[in-house]
Design a protein around this motif. Structure first.
Motif, mmCIF file in Angstrom:
data_model
loop_
_atom_site.group_PDB
_atom_site.id
_atom_site.type_symbol
_atom_site.label_atom_id
_atom_site.label_comp_id
_atom_site.label_asym_id
_atom_site.label_seq_id
_atom_site.Cartn_x
_atom_site.Cartn_y
_atom_site.Cartn_z
ATOM 1 N N ASN A 144 5.159 -7.137 -11.463
ATOM 2 C CA ASN A 144 6.513 -7.543 -11.871
ATOM 3 C C ASN A 144 6.878 -8.904 -11.287
ATOM 4 O O ASN A 144 7.995 -9.121 -10.809
ATOM 5 N N GLU A 145 5.955 -9.852 -11.365
ATOM 6 C CA GLU A 145 6.148 -11.149 -10.716
ATOM 7 C C GLU A 145 6.933 -12.152 -11.553
ATOM 8 O O GLU A 145 7.496 -13.102 -10.996
ATOM 9 N N ARG A 146 6.960 -11.993 -12.853
ATOM 10 C CA ARG A 146 7.674 -12.959 -13.699
ATOM 11 C C ARG A 146 9.159 -12.589 -13.739
ATOM 12 O O ARG A 146 9.519 -11.511 -14.228
ATOM 13 N N PRO A 147 10.029 -13.470 -13.249
ATOM 14 C CA PRO A 147 11.452 -13.139 -13.139
ATOM 15 C C PRO A 147 12.102 -12.706 -14.442
ATOM 16 O O PRO A 147 12.976 -11.835 -14.442
ATOM 17 N N ASP A 148 11.699 -13.289 -15.557
ATOM 18 C CA ASP A 148 12.332 -12.979 -16.838
ATOM 19 C C ASP A 148 11.670 -11.806 -17.555
ATOM 20 O O ASP A 148 12.060 -11.466 -18.673
ATOM 21 N N GLN A 149 10.667 -11.188 -16.906
ATOM 22 C CA GLN A 149 9.959 -10.084 -17.566
ATOM 23 C C GLN A 149 9.847 -8.855 -16.670
ATOM 24 O O GLN A 149 9.010 -7.994 -16.909
ATOM 25 N N ARG A 150 10.660 -8.748 -15.653
ATOM 26 C CA ARG A 150 10.567 -7.601 -14.747
ATOM 27 C C ARG A 150 10.985 -6.330 -15.477
ATOM 28 O O ARG A 150 12.007 -6.295 -16.156
ATOM 29 N N ASN A 151 10.170 -5.311 -15.305
ATOM 30 C CA ASN A 151 10.321 -4.083 -16.067
ATOM 31 C C ASN A 151 10.711 -2.947 -15.126
ATOM 32 O O ASN A 151 9.926 -2.556 -14.259
ATOM 33 N N SER A 152 11.893 -2.405 -15.291
ATOM 34 C CA SER A 152 12.376 -1.342 -14.411
ATOM 35 C C SER A 152 11.587 -0.054 -14.591
ATOM 36 O O SER A 152 11.484 0.751 -13.655
ATOM 37 N N THR A 153 11.023 0.153 -15.766
ATOM 38 C CA THR A 153 10.218 1.359 -16.006
ATOM 39 C C THR A 153 8.976 1.345 -15.128
ATOM 40 O O THR A 153 8.612 2.363 -14.519
ATOM 41 N N PHE A 154 8.299 0.189 -15.049
ATOM 42 C CA PHE A 154 7.117 0.079 -14.193
ATOM 43 C C PHE A 154 7.499 0.380 -12.749
ATOM 44 O O PHE A 154 6.795 1.113 -12.037
ATOM 45 N N LYS A 155 8.608 -0.176 -12.307
ATOM 46 C CA LYS A 155 9.078 0.027 -10.940
ATOM 47 C C LYS A 155 9.412 1.490 -10.685
ATOM 48 O O LYS A 155 9.009 2.066 -9.668
ATOM 49 N N ASN A 156 10.132 2.111 -11.590
ATOM 50 C CA ASN A 156 10.528 3.510 -11.409
ATOM 51 C C ASN A 156 9.322 4.439 -11.367
ATOM 52 O O ASN A 156 9.302 5.419 -10.606
ATOM 53 N N ARG A 157 8.320 4.153 -12.168
ATOM 54 C CA ARG A 157 7.121 4.993 -12.162
ATOM 55 C C ARG A 157 6.382 4.867 -10.843
ATOM 56 O O ARG A 157 5.890 5.864 -10.301
ATOM 57 N N PHE A 158 6.279 3.652 -10.314
ATOM 58 C CA PHE A 158 5.602 3.468 -9.035
ATOM 59 C C PHE A 158 6.405 4.122 -7.908
ATOM 60 O O PHE A 158 5.840 4.730 -6.993
ATOM 61 N N MET A 159 7.716 4.033 -7.987
ATOM 62 C CA MET A 159 8.587 4.631 -6.969
ATOM 63 C C MET A 159 8.556 6.152 -6.980
ATOM 64 O O MET A 159 8.991 6.792 -6.020
ATOM 65 N N SER A 160 8.046 6.734 -8.049
ATOM 66 C CA SER A 160 8.028 8.191 -8.154
ATOM 67 C C SER A 160 6.931 8.832 -7.313
ATOM 68 O O SER A 160 6.889 10.064 -7.168
ATOM 69 N N LEU A 161 6.030 8.013 -6.739
ATOM 70 C CA LEU A 161 4.969 8.554 -5.890
ATOM 71 C C LEU A 161 5.556 9.289 -4.697
ATOM 72 O O LEU A 161 6.547 8.855 -4.110
ATOM 73 N N HIS A 162 4.927 10.396 -4.316
ATOM 74 C CA HIS A 162 5.339 11.117 -3.115
ATOM 75 C C HIS A 162 4.783 10.452 -1.864
ATOM 76 O O HIS A 162 5.451 10.417 -0.825
ATOM 77 N N ASN A 163 3.555 9.950 -1.970
ATOM 78 C CA ASN A 163 2.921 9.253 -0.850
ATOM 79 C C ASN A 163 2.019 8.149 -1.383
ATOM 80 O O ASN A 163 1.300 8.346 -2.372
ATOM 81 N N LEU A 164 2.077 6.992 -0.722
ATOM 82 C CA LEU A 164 1.201 5.872 -1.030
ATOM 83 C C LEU A 164 0.458 5.512 0.254
ATOM 84 O O LEU A 164 1.077 5.132 1.251
ATOM 85 N N VAL A 165 -0.861 5.663 0.233
ATOM 86 C CA VAL A 165 -1.684 5.389 1.411
ATOM 87 C C VAL A 165 -2.495 4.123 1.136
ATOM 88 O O VAL A 165 -3.332 4.095 0.238
ATOM 89 N N LEU A 166 -2.229 3.067 1.899
ATOM 90 C CA LEU A 166 -2.891 1.782 1.712
ATOM 91 C C LEU A 166 -3.884 1.561 2.855
ATOM 92 O O LEU A 166 -3.483 1.317 3.991
ATOM 93 N N VAL A 167 -5.169 1.658 2.552
ATOM 94 C CA VAL A 167 -6.212 1.518 3.563
ATOM 95 C C VAL A 167 -6.785 0.109 3.513
ATOM 96 O O VAL A 167 -7.295 -0.339 2.474
ATOM 97 N N MET A 168 -6.685 -0.609 4.623
ATOM 98 C CA MET A 168 -7.257 -1.950 4.764
ATOM 99 C C MET A 168 -8.456 -1.880 5.712
ATOM 100 O O MET A 168 -8.408 -1.202 6.733
ATOM 101 N N PHE A 169 -9.512 -2.604 5.377
ATOM 102 C CA PHE A 169 -10.709 -2.654 6.208
ATOM 103 C C PHE A 169 -10.636 -3.895 7.109
ATOM 104 O O PHE A 169 -10.557 -5.023 6.612
ATOM 105 N N GLN A 170 -10.665 -3.679 8.415
ATOM 106 C CA GLN A 170 -10.411 -4.744 9.383
ATOM 107 C C GLN A 170 -11.404 -5.898 9.288
ATOM 108 O O GLN A 170 -11.064 -7.041 9.578
#
Length: 323
Positions: free
Chosen positions: A221-247
Protein backbone atom coordinates in the motif's frame (compact mmCIF):
# COMPACT_ATOMS: atom_id res chain seq x y z
CA UNK A 1 27.95 -40.02 5.31
CA UNK A 2 29.23 -38.11 8.34
CA UNK A 3 32.26 -39.52 10.09
CA UNK A 4 31.92 -40.37 13.77
CA UNK A 5 34.14 -37.51 14.89
CA UNK A 6 32.16 -34.97 12.90
CA UNK A 7 28.93 -36.24 14.36
CA UNK A 8 30.38 -35.74 17.82
CA UNK A 9 31.32 -32.15 17.00
CA UNK A 10 27.91 -31.45 15.56
CA UNK A 11 26.15 -32.80 18.63
CA UNK A 12 27.85 -30.06 20.60
CA UNK A 13 26.20 -27.43 18.42
CA UNK A 14 22.55 -26.67 17.74
CA UNK A 15 20.79 -28.99 15.35
CA UNK A 16 20.16 -26.97 12.20
CA UNK A 17 17.56 -27.44 9.52
CA UNK A 18 18.58 -26.09 6.13
CA UNK A 19 15.49 -24.46 4.62
CA UNK A 20 17.50 -22.89 1.84
CA UNK A 21 16.48 -23.39 -1.78
CA UNK A 22 18.53 -23.58 -4.96
CA UNK A 23 19.07 -19.82 -4.82
CA UNK A 24 21.29 -20.27 -1.79
CA UNK A 25 23.17 -23.50 -2.37
CA UNK A 26 26.19 -21.94 -0.71
CA UNK A 27 24.51 -22.44 2.63
CA UNK A 28 25.48 -26.08 2.90
CA UNK A 29 25.24 -27.45 6.46
CA UNK A 30 23.89 -30.64 8.05
CA UNK A 31 20.20 -30.81 7.19
CA UNK A 32 18.64 -33.06 9.78
CA UNK A 33 20.68 -34.69 12.48
CA UNK A 34 19.62 -37.73 14.44
CA UNK A 35 17.35 -35.84 16.85
CA UNK A 36 15.43 -34.20 14.02
CA UNK A 37 15.21 -37.37 11.98
CA UNK A 38 13.66 -39.19 14.91
CA UNK A 39 10.88 -36.61 15.05
CA UNK A 40 10.46 -36.40 11.30
CA UNK A 41 9.88 -40.08 10.83
CA UNK A 42 7.83 -40.60 13.94
CA UNK A 43 4.20 -41.59 13.68
CA UNK A 44 2.70 -38.88 15.86
CA UNK A 45 -1.06 -38.76 15.29
CA UNK A 46 -2.47 -35.66 13.60
CA UNK A 47 -5.19 -34.03 15.66
CA UNK A 48 -8.23 -32.08 14.57
CA UNK A 49 -6.29 -28.84 14.95
CA UNK A 50 -6.11 -26.06 12.38
CA UNK A 51 -4.38 -27.10 9.13
CA UNK A 52 -1.46 -25.17 7.68
CA UNK A 53 0.06 -24.62 4.27
CA UNK A 54 3.69 -23.87 3.46
CA UNK A 55 5.09 -21.68 0.69
CA UNK A 56 8.69 -22.41 -0.31
CA UNK A 57 11.21 -19.89 -1.61
CA UNK A 58 12.65 -19.08 -5.00
CA UNK A 59 14.29 -21.88 -6.98
CA UNK A 60 12.75 -24.55 -4.76
CA UNK A 61 9.90 -27.04 -5.03
CA UNK A 62 7.53 -28.84 -2.70
CA UNK A 63 9.26 -32.20 -3.03
CA UNK A 64 12.51 -33.16 -1.34
CA UNK A 65 13.70 -31.07 1.57
CA UNK A 66 10.63 -28.83 1.63
CA UNK A 67 8.40 -31.88 1.87
CA UNK A 68 10.48 -33.16 4.79
CA UNK A 69 10.25 -29.84 6.58
CA UNK A 70 6.48 -29.72 6.06
CA UNK A 71 6.17 -33.20 7.51
CA UNK A 72 8.41 -32.24 10.42
CA UNK A 73 6.16 -29.28 11.25
CA UNK A 74 3.09 -31.47 10.99
CA UNK A 75 4.53 -34.08 13.33
CA UNK A 76 5.72 -31.53 15.87
CA UNK A 77 2.45 -29.60 15.92
CA UNK A 78 0.08 -32.54 15.37
CA UNK A 79 -1.56 -30.39 12.71
CA UNK A 80 -2.21 -31.43 9.11
CA UNK A 81 0.00 -29.54 6.72
CA UNK A 82 0.88 -29.39 3.04
CA UNK A 83 3.20 -27.46 0.76
CA UNK A 84 1.26 -25.45 -1.81
CA UNK A 85 3.00 -25.66 -5.18
CA UNK A 86 2.64 -22.81 -7.64
CA UNK A 87 3.00 -23.68 -11.31
CA UNK A 88 5.77 -26.20 -11.85
CA UNK A 89 7.65 -25.14 -8.75
CA UNK A 90 11.33 -24.40 -9.27
CA UNK A 91 11.21 -22.68 -12.67
CA UNK A 92 8.03 -20.72 -12.07
CA UNK A 93 9.37 -19.28 -8.82
CA UNK A 94 11.75 -17.37 -11.07
CA UNK A 95 9.73 -16.78 -14.22
CA UNK A 96 6.08 -16.48 -13.17
CA UNK A 97 5.14 -12.91 -12.15
CA UNK A 98 4.34 -12.65 -8.45
CA UNK A 99 0.80 -11.45 -9.08
CA UNK A 100 0.15 -14.59 -11.13
CA UNK A 101 1.64 -16.69 -8.36
CA UNK A 102 -0.61 -15.03 -5.76
CA UNK A 103 -3.67 -15.50 -7.99
CA UNK A 104 -2.91 -19.19 -8.45
CA UNK A 105 -2.45 -19.60 -4.70
CA UNK A 106 -5.80 -17.91 -4.16
CA UNK A 107 -7.64 -20.27 -6.48
CA UNK A 108 -5.97 -23.37 -5.05
CA UNK A 109 -6.71 -22.41 -1.46
CA UNK A 110 -10.38 -21.82 -2.22
CA UNK A 111 -10.60 -25.34 -3.65
CA UNK A 112 -9.10 -26.98 -0.55
CA UNK A 113 -12.10 -27.93 1.56
CA UNK A 114 -9.94 -28.72 4.57
CA UNK A 115 -9.03 -25.01 4.77
CA UNK A 116 -12.58 -23.68 4.60
CA UNK A 117 -12.82 -22.91 8.34
CA UNK A 118 -9.44 -21.20 8.50
CA UNK A 119 -5.77 -22.15 8.32
CA UNK A 120 -2.23 -21.11 9.22
CA UNK A 121 0.64 -20.22 6.91
CA UNK A 122 4.38 -20.82 7.08
CA UNK A 123 6.38 -19.17 4.29
CA UNK A 124 10.04 -19.15 3.32
CA UNK A 125 11.89 -16.25 1.66
CA UNK A 126 10.13 -15.11 -1.56
CA UNK A 127 7.23 -17.41 -0.72
CA UNK A 128 6.24 -14.80 1.86
CA UNK A 129 5.30 -12.35 -0.87
CA UNK A 130 3.05 -14.97 -2.44
CA UNK A 131 1.56 -15.70 0.99
CA UNK A 132 0.89 -12.04 1.67
CA UNK A 133 -0.62 -11.62 -1.79
CA UNK A 134 -2.95 -14.49 -0.91
CA UNK A 135 -3.90 -12.84 2.38
CA UNK A 136 -4.43 -9.35 0.99
CA UNK A 137 -5.71 -9.84 -2.57
CA UNK A 138 -7.77 -13.04 -2.50
CA UNK A 139 -11.54 -12.46 -2.52
CA UNK A 140 -13.91 -14.90 -0.77
CA UNK A 141 -11.03 -16.89 0.69
CA UNK A 142 -11.02 -18.75 4.02
CA UNK A 143 -9.38 -16.78 6.83
CA UNK A 144 -5.70 -17.01 7.67
CA UNK A 145 -5.27 -17.27 11.42
CA UNK A 146 -1.53 -17.35 12.16
CA UNK A 147 1.21 -16.46 9.71
CA UNK A 148 4.88 -17.38 10.30
CA UNK A 149 7.37 -15.65 8.01
CA UNK A 150 10.86 -17.14 7.68
CA UNK A 151 13.27 -14.65 6.09
CA UNK A 152 10.69 -12.78 4.04
CA UNK A 153 11.72 -9.76 1.88
CA UNK A 154 8.68 -7.79 3.05
CA UNK A 155 10.04 -4.29 2.52
CA UNK A 156 11.93 -5.23 -0.65
CA UNK A 157 15.55 -6.02 -1.44
CA UNK A 158 18.28 -3.59 -2.46
CA UNK A 159 20.49 -6.16 -4.18
CA UNK A 160 19.99 -9.03 -6.61
CA UNK A 161 19.29 -12.31 -4.78
CA UNK A 162 22.06 -14.90 -4.74
CA UNK A 163 21.68 -17.35 -7.53
CA UNK A 164 23.74 -20.50 -8.05
CA UNK A 165 21.47 -23.19 -9.44
CA UNK A 166 22.55 -23.47 -13.06
CA UNK A 167 21.73 -21.91 -16.45
CA UNK A 168 18.09 -21.00 -15.67
CA UNK A 169 19.21 -19.09 -12.62
CA UNK A 170 22.03 -17.44 -14.56
CA UNK A 171 19.63 -16.14 -17.22
CA UNK A 172 17.38 -14.64 -14.55
CA UNK A 173 20.34 -13.06 -12.77
CA UNK A 174 21.68 -11.49 -15.98
CA UNK A 175 18.31 -9.93 -16.75
CA UNK A 176 18.08 -8.51 -13.25
CA UNK A 177 21.47 -6.84 -13.66
CA UNK A 178 19.95 -4.58 -16.31
CA UNK A 179 18.75 -1.17 -15.23
CA UNK A 180 16.05 -2.17 -12.78
CA UNK A 181 13.56 0.62 -13.38
CA UNK A 182 14.02 1.15 -17.08
CA UNK A 183 10.50 1.29 -18.54
CA UNK A 184 11.07 -1.37 -21.19
CA UNK A 185 13.12 -3.77 -19.11
CA UNK A 186 11.04 -3.45 -15.95
CA UNK A 187 7.60 -3.46 -17.50
CA UNK A 188 8.15 -5.87 -20.36
CA UNK A 189 11.21 -8.07 -19.89
CA UNK A 190 11.55 -8.25 -16.14
CA UNK A 191 8.33 -7.94 -14.20
CA UNK A 192 6.39 -9.95 -16.74
CA UNK A 193 8.96 -12.73 -16.65
CA UNK A 194 11.30 -12.45 -13.63
CA UNK A 195 9.53 -12.72 -10.28
CA UNK A 196 12.18 -11.10 -8.01
CA UNK A 197 12.06 -7.88 -10.02
CA UNK A 198 8.68 -7.33 -8.41
CA UNK A 199 10.28 -6.58 -5.05
CA UNK A 200 13.64 -5.01 -5.88
CA UNK A 201 13.65 -1.52 -4.36
CA UNK A 202 16.77 0.58 -4.92
CA UNK A 203 17.29 3.27 -2.25
CA UNK A 204 17.40 6.71 -3.86
CA UNK A 205 15.20 5.54 -6.76
CA UNK A 206 11.83 5.70 -5.03
CA UNK A 207 10.07 7.71 -7.74
CA UNK A 208 10.97 5.16 -10.40
CA UNK A 209 10.08 2.34 -8.02
CA UNK A 210 6.61 3.71 -7.27
CA UNK A 211 5.98 4.57 -10.92
CA UNK A 212 7.04 1.27 -12.43
CA UNK A 213 7.20 -1.57 -9.91
CA UNK A 214 4.12 -3.74 -10.28
CA UNK A 215 3.93 -5.91 -7.18
CA UNK A 216 5.50 -4.69 -3.93
CA UNK A 217 4.05 -1.14 -3.95
CA UNK A 218 0.58 -2.66 -4.25
CA UNK A 219 1.27 -5.29 -1.59
CA UNK A 220 2.57 -2.69 0.86
CA UNK A 221 0.00 0.00 0.00
CA UNK A 222 2.86 2.37 -0.82
CA UNK A 223 1.19 4.53 -3.47
CA UNK A 224 -0.66 7.35 -1.67
CA UNK A 225 -3.44 7.62 -4.26
CA UNK A 226 -4.01 3.86 -4.45
CA UNK A 227 -4.09 2.71 -0.82
CA UNK A 228 -6.63 -0.04 -0.40
CA UNK A 229 -8.39 -0.43 2.95
CA UNK A 230 -9.50 -3.96 2.05
CA UNK A 231 -5.87 -5.12 1.77
CA UNK A 232 -5.13 -3.50 5.12
CA UNK A 233 -8.17 -4.98 6.85
CA UNK A 234 -7.37 -8.47 5.62
CA UNK A 235 -3.80 -8.26 6.89
CA UNK A 236 -5.02 -6.85 10.22
CA UNK A 237 -7.32 -9.84 10.64
CA UNK A 238 -4.35 -12.10 11.48
CA UNK A 239 -4.35 -13.48 15.02
CA UNK A 240 -0.56 -13.72 15.10
CA UNK A 241 2.21 -12.54 12.79
CA UNK A 242 5.64 -14.07 13.45
CA UNK A 243 8.51 -12.35 11.62
CA UNK A 244 11.73 -14.38 11.74
CA UNK A 245 14.95 -12.58 10.77
CA UNK A 246 18.25 -14.42 10.31
CA UNK A 247 21.07 -12.53 12.06
CA UNK A 248 23.74 -13.51 9.52
CA UNK A 249 21.53 -13.30 6.42
CA UNK A 250 23.68 -12.66 3.33
CA UNK A 251 20.86 -13.20 0.84
CA UNK A 252 18.43 -10.44 1.84
CA UNK A 253 19.82 -6.92 1.66
CA UNK A 254 19.08 -5.53 4.14
CA UNK A 255 18.29 -8.45 6.43
CA UNK A 256 15.93 -6.14 8.37
CA UNK A 257 13.48 -6.38 5.48
CA UNK A 258 12.37 -9.59 7.24
CA UNK A 259 10.89 -7.28 9.91
CA UNK A 260 9.70 -4.63 7.39
CA UNK A 261 12.78 -2.49 8.16
CA UNK A 262 14.51 -0.78 5.23
CA UNK A 263 16.83 1.95 4.04
CA UNK A 264 15.71 5.56 3.93
CA UNK A 265 14.37 6.89 0.65
CA UNK A 266 17.61 8.84 0.16
CA UNK A 267 20.05 5.96 -0.12
CA UNK A 268 22.05 3.22 1.59
CA UNK A 269 23.59 5.36 4.32
CA UNK A 270 20.76 5.06 6.82
CA UNK A 271 18.68 2.05 7.82
CA UNK A 272 15.25 2.47 9.37
CA UNK A 273 13.89 0.10 11.96
CA UNK A 274 10.40 -1.22 11.42
CA UNK A 275 8.88 1.37 13.74
CA UNK A 276 10.68 4.23 11.94
CA UNK A 277 9.31 3.45 8.49
CA UNK A 278 6.40 5.33 6.94
CA UNK A 279 4.72 1.99 6.31
CA UNK A 280 4.58 1.45 10.06
CA UNK A 281 4.02 5.01 11.28
CA UNK A 282 1.19 5.70 8.82
CA UNK A 283 0.06 2.08 9.09
CA UNK A 284 -0.41 1.40 5.41
CA UNK A 285 -1.08 -2.34 5.82
CA UNK A 286 -2.13 -2.61 9.47
CA UNK A 287 1.24 -3.73 10.81
CA UNK A 288 1.22 -1.09 13.54
CA UNK A 289 -2.35 -1.97 14.52
CA UNK A 290 -1.35 -5.61 14.91
CA UNK A 291 1.75 -4.63 16.85
CA UNK A 292 -0.19 -2.33 19.19
CA UNK A 293 -2.27 -5.25 20.43
CA UNK A 294 0.66 -7.64 20.77
CA UNK A 295 -0.01 -9.75 17.69
CA UNK A 296 3.39 -9.24 16.03
CA UNK A 297 6.37 -11.30 17.18
CA UNK A 298 9.78 -10.05 16.04
CA UNK A 299 12.12 -13.02 16.21
CA UNK A 300 15.86 -12.93 15.54
CA UNK A 301 17.70 -16.23 15.15
CA UNK A 302 21.32 -17.05 14.44
CA UNK A 303 22.37 -18.34 11.06
CA UNK A 304 22.40 -17.35 7.41
CA UNK A 305 19.33 -17.15 5.20
CA UNK A 306 16.83 -19.93 5.99
CA UNK A 307 19.23 -21.71 8.33
CA UNK A 308 17.19 -22.28 11.47
CA UNK A 309 18.03 -24.30 14.55
CA UNK A 310 15.75 -27.19 15.41
CA UNK A 311 15.13 -25.73 18.86
CA UNK A 312 14.12 -22.42 17.27
CA UNK A 313 11.61 -24.22 15.06
CA UNK A 314 10.10 -25.76 18.17
CA UNK A 315 10.07 -22.43 20.02
CA UNK A 316 9.03 -19.95 17.35
CA UNK A 317 7.18 -21.85 14.61
CA UNK A 318 5.40 -24.87 16.06
CA UNK A 319 3.30 -23.07 18.73
CA UNK A 320 1.56 -21.02 16.00
CA UNK A 321 0.56 -24.18 14.16
CA UNK A 322 -1.10 -25.64 17.24
CA UNK A 323 -3.52 -22.75 17.85
Amino acid sequence: MFKTERLEREREKKDYIDLSNLMANILRRPVLLLTVAAVLFSTAPVSNSIPFILFHGIGDKCSGGVSNFTQLLSNLSASPGSCLEIGNGEIDTWFMPLMHQANEACEKVKMMKELSQGYNIVAQSQGNLVARGLIEFCDDAPPVINYVSLGGPHAGIAAIPKCSSGPICAIAEDLMKLEIYNDFVQLVTMQDHIAPSGYVKIPGEMTKYLDHSKYLPKLNNERPDQRNSTFKNRFMSLHNLVLVMFQNDTTLVPKETSWFGYYTDDGFDSLLSTQQTKLYIEDWIGLKALDDVGKVKYVSVSGDHLMIAYNDVVKYVVPYLMA
